[in-house]
Design a protein around this motif. Sequence first.
Motif, mmCIF file in Angstrom:
data_model
loop_
_atom_site.group_PDB
_atom_site.id
_atom_site.type_symbol
_atom_site.label_atom_id
_atom_site.label_comp_id
_atom_site.label_asym_id
_atom_site.label_seq_id
_atom_site.Cartn_x
_atom_site.Cartn_y
_atom_site.Cartn_z
ATOM 1 N N ASN A 57 0.803 -1.219 0.000
ATOM 2 C CA ASN A 57 0.000 0.000 0.000
ATOM 3 C C ASN A 57 0.837 1.271 0.000
ATOM 4 N N ASP A 73 -4.335 2.480 -2.871
ATOM 5 C CA ASP A 73 -5.558 2.275 -2.106
ATOM 6 C C ASP A 73 -6.325 1.130 -2.768
ATOM 7 N N LYS A 74 -6.347 -0.015 -2.108
ATOM 8 C CA LYS A 74 -6.959 -1.215 -2.692
ATOM 9 C C LYS A 74 -8.476 -1.075 -2.852
ATOM 10 N N LYS A 75 -9.093 -0.148 -2.118
ATOM 11 C CA LYS A 75 -10.547 0.028 -2.193
ATOM 12 C C LYS A 75 -10.966 1.120 -3.171
ATOM 13 N N ASP A 76 -10.098 2.112 -3.379
ATOM 14 C CA ASP A 76 -10.453 3.245 -4.236
ATOM 15 C C ASP A 76 -9.227 3.676 -5.040
ATOM 16 N N SER A 77 -9.112 3.166 -6.254
ATOM 17 C CA SER A 77 -7.921 3.432 -7.063
ATOM 18 C C SER A 77 -7.768 4.908 -7.439
ATOM 19 N N LYS A 79 -7.549 7.176 -5.443
ATOM 20 C CA LYS A 79 -6.678 7.736 -4.407
ATOM 21 C C LYS A 79 -5.224 7.290 -4.560
ATOM 22 N N ASN A 80 -4.956 6.440 -5.545
ATOM 23 C CA ASN A 80 -3.588 5.962 -5.751
ATOM 24 C C ASN A 80 -2.667 7.110 -6.130
#
Length: 148
Positions: A57, A73-77, A79-80
């Motif tokens: 992460n 961010d594995k839930k919301d790309s 935010k990567n």
Amino acid sequence: MINKPTILLIAVAFIACNKIKSGNELQDKETAYIRSLGLLQDQEQIIKFYSNYKFKNAGNFFTNKRIAKYWIDKKDSSKNEIIFAYYDDILSIDSTTNVPSSNCPYLLVTRKDKSQFKVFVNGKKPVVNAFFTEAIRKWEESIKLTRL
């Protein structure tokens, strides 16, 4: 059943245990992951690495060619963040070590185009300072080489 405050305390303790690693301490699969993010080329060596969360992460590091960070961010790309600057593109690097206990010390990297990003590193103050000093020295050495 474990309550939320206990889980949070365990998580914070786990994160606080992350240590600065030399590039030689990274496993091949970790280096391959960083390469898959586009943050490592052939003949590029990670010098120091720190993750302020889980390795997959978050990562903050410098190599023989650049300073970089990633947040996945594995839930919301959306935010990567995958951010880096080659030493030739850096205007300045400033270190901030005196931060509230809830924050991480960081290097503020300013590119020649005036864009900025932070590279976070936490741990015992002498170790953090050594990371910062070595990263800045690597950048300064690179600048001297390009001027020759």
